[in-house]
Design an enzyme around this catalytic site. Sequence first.
Site, PDB file in Angstrom:
ATOM      1  N   CYS A 131      36.366  18.945   9.116  1.00  0.00           N
ATOM      2  CA  CYS A 131      37.126  19.823   9.934  1.00  0.00           C
ATOM      3  C   CYS A 131      36.368  20.233  11.061  1.00  0.00           C
ATOM      4  CB  CYS A 131      37.585  21.044   8.984  1.00  0.00           C
ATOM      5  SG  CYS A 131      38.500  20.361   7.617  1.00  0.00           S
ATOM      6  N   LYS A 139      45.316  21.180   8.725  1.00  0.00           N
ATOM      7  CA  LYS A 139      44.323  20.980   9.224  1.00  0.00           C
ATOM      8  C   LYS A 139      42.945  21.399   8.686  1.00  0.00           C
ATOM      9  CE  LYS A 139      44.326  25.581  11.967  1.00  0.00           C
ATOM     10  NZ  LYS A 139      43.444  26.009  11.348  1.00  0.00           N
ATOM     11  N   ASP A 140      43.030  22.255   7.690  1.00  0.00           N
ATOM     12  CA  ASP A 140      42.144  22.636   6.897  1.00  0.00           C
ATOM     13  C   ASP A 140      41.711  21.925   5.702  1.00  0.00           C
ATOM     14  OD1 ASP A 140      41.563  25.003   8.264  1.00  0.00           O
ATOM     15  OD2 ASP A 140      43.053  26.268   6.740  1.00  0.00           O
ATOM     16  N   SER A 157      45.512  35.415   3.689  1.00  0.00           N
ATOM     17  CA  SER A 157      45.660  35.957   5.386  1.00  0.00           C
ATOM     18  C   SER A 157      47.449  35.954   5.228  1.00  0.00           C
ATOM     19  CB  SER A 157      45.223  34.839   6.029  1.00  0.00           C
ATOM     20  OG  SER A 157      45.635  33.878   6.167  1.00  0.00           O
ATOM     21  N   THR A 207      36.749  31.340  21.067  1.00  0.00           N
ATOM     22  CA  THR A 207      37.251  30.015  19.906  1.00  0.00           C
ATOM     23  C   THR A 207      36.485  29.834  18.946  1.00  0.00           C
ATOM     24  OG1 THR A 207      38.182  27.837  20.003  1.00  0.00           O
ATOM     25  CG2 THR A 207      36.551  28.340  21.653  1.00  0.00           C
ATOM     26  N   THR A 210      43.225  39.521  13.978  1.00  0.00           N
ATOM     27  CA  THR A 210      41.937  40.172  14.138  1.00  0.00           C
ATOM     28  C   THR A 210      41.271  39.453  15.191  1.00  0.00           C
ATOM     29  OG1 THR A 210      41.598  40.119  11.816  1.00  0.00           O
ATOM     30  CG2 THR A 210      39.475  39.961  13.228  1.00  0.00           C
ATOM     31  N   ARG A 211      41.810  38.110  15.762  1.00  0.00           N
ATOM     32  CA  ARG A 211      41.302  37.484  17.127  1.00  0.00           C
ATOM     33  C   ARG A 211      41.698  38.355  17.933  1.00  0.00           C
ATOM     34  NH1 ARG A 211      40.519  31.130  15.520  1.00  0.00           N
ATOM     35  NH2 ARG A 211      40.480  31.171  13.370  1.00  0.00           N
ATOM     36  N   ARG A 228      45.873  31.129   0.375  1.00  0.00           N
ATOM     37  CA  ARG A 228      44.775  32.144   0.730  1.00  0.00           C
ATOM     38  C   ARG A 228      45.677  33.682   1.040  1.00  0.00           C
ATOM     39  NH1 ARG A 228      43.172  29.505   5.820  1.00  0.00           N
ATOM     40  NH2 ARG A 228      41.964  31.492   6.176  1.00  0.00           N
ATOM     41  N   ASN A 271      41.399  36.113  11.184  1.00  0.00           N
ATOM     42  CA  ASN A 271      42.942  35.622  11.392  1.00  0.00           C
ATOM     43  C   ASN A 271      43.579  36.080  12.579  1.00  0.00           C
ATOM     44  OD1 ASN A 271      43.399  38.447  11.357  1.00  0.00           O
ATOM     45  ND2 ASN A 271      43.644  38.603   8.920  1.00  0.00           N
ATOM     46  N   VAL A 272      44.714  35.602  12.989  1.00  0.00           N
ATOM     47  CA  VAL A 272      45.217  35.684  14.417  1.00  0.00           C
ATOM     48  C   VAL A 272      45.189  37.257  14.798  1.00  0.00           C
ATOM     49  CG1 VAL A 272      47.448  35.686  15.609  1.00  0.00           C
ATOM     50  CG2 VAL A 272      46.816  33.731  13.975  1.00  0.00           C
ATOM     51  N   ARG A 315      37.721  22.580  20.178  1.00  0.00           N
ATOM     52  CA  ARG A 315      38.253  23.097  21.428  1.00  0.00           C
ATOM     53  C   ARG A 315      37.137  23.493  22.235  1.00  0.00           C
ATOM     54  NH1 ARG A 315      41.503  27.512  17.589  1.00  0.00           N
ATOM     55  NH2 ARG A 315      43.434  26.424  17.504  1.00  0.00           N
ATOM     56  N   LYS A 316      36.101  23.841  21.783  1.00  0.00           N
ATOM     57  CA  LYS A 316      34.829  24.051  22.559  1.00  0.00           C
ATOM     58  C   LYS A 316      34.615  22.804  23.532  1.00  0.00           C
ATOM     59  CE  LYS A 316      32.352  27.882  20.123  1.00  0.00           C
ATOM     60  NZ  LYS A 316      31.207  28.194  19.566  1.00  0.00           N
ATOM     61  N   ARG A 373      35.981  34.414  14.990  1.00  0.00           N
ATOM     62  CA  ARG A 373      36.352  34.197  13.939  1.00  0.00           C
ATOM     63  C   ARG A 373      37.414  35.068  13.354  1.00  0.00           C
ATOM     64  NH1 ARG A 373      33.497  32.168   9.692  1.00  0.00           N
ATOM     65  NH2 ARG A 373      35.753  32.372   8.581  1.00  0.00           N
TER      66      ARG A 373
END
Length: 313
Positions: free
Chosen positions: A240, A81-82, A11, A125, A152-153, A9, A149-150, A130-131, A147
């Site tokens: 996922c 995890k994806d 990112s 999140t 951006t969050r 990807r 990438n790291v 997690r929620k 939402r």
Amino acid sequence: MIEIKVGSRESELARWQARWVIQALEKAWPGLSCRLVTLKTKGDKILDVALARIGDKGLFTKELELALLDGTIDLAVHSMKDMPTTLPEGLVIGAIGPREDPADVLISPEGYTLATLPIKARVGTSSLRRKAQLAYARPDLELVDLRGNVPTRLAKMERDGLTAIVLAAAGLKRLNHGQVLGEPIPYHICLPAVGQGAIGVEIRAGDRRVAELVAAINHPPTAAAVRAERAYLRALEGGCQVPIAALATVEDTALVLQGMVASLDGREMLRDIASGSTRDPEAAGRELARKLLARGAGEILQEVKAQSGKYQG
């Protein structure tokens, strides 16, 4: 000189993972040259919608898998995890690299921990898993979709006035964001996603040349742990984007797997544990799923899927 094309990807984190694979391969095979090929996946293109509303079949893997199948690339690098638990016909996981810290981390500019967050604090999140676990631990919190990438969050945390956000420790550490590391959330409160922190290398089934190359970077303890977690997820027929979590730990040949299933609102939560061996890690995954299904996990997941279907349709 042998050249292979490595798919990733676009990112920053994905490219970091791909570069790690390339460096590891070229170190293991001095006569090898790797060329990075980046692609944008569906999950990368749709950034203004919660992942659970899009569906979870290969959101971050499908385009790479199509490129692998048509020969555009020779292997694809993924966050484990994806990866869906069932791969497209003709593709297999060739290697799993050493796992980075699989924990989730609460980051707050004001230094809050999960316990000290103010009542009704806004926490960002992107994950239903997690929620659900955060809602179970702190039902007063306002959990906000987040939402990107790291980097951006992290930027959105300040821009959107969030009190805190939750991210994977692995991504923060790999991208050298150690200075923003907040509170690692204990596993008894928040178990990670299946495969979190592990890098997977997907290859074509029957491609013996590439299989031999990537086998050199496989990390057996991590591979056994992730295989157990994925078997657990597969037995629950979860994807996922459902509130399912698991973490396997390995010591010598012994394997211990803990797992969680929760309702979307976190009001119902089941946790259990299973033990096994690295010689057959999938057996521990199936055993843990059996235990939780016997306690009502199937009914919880049916309700989750029914609710998810309402806003996916």
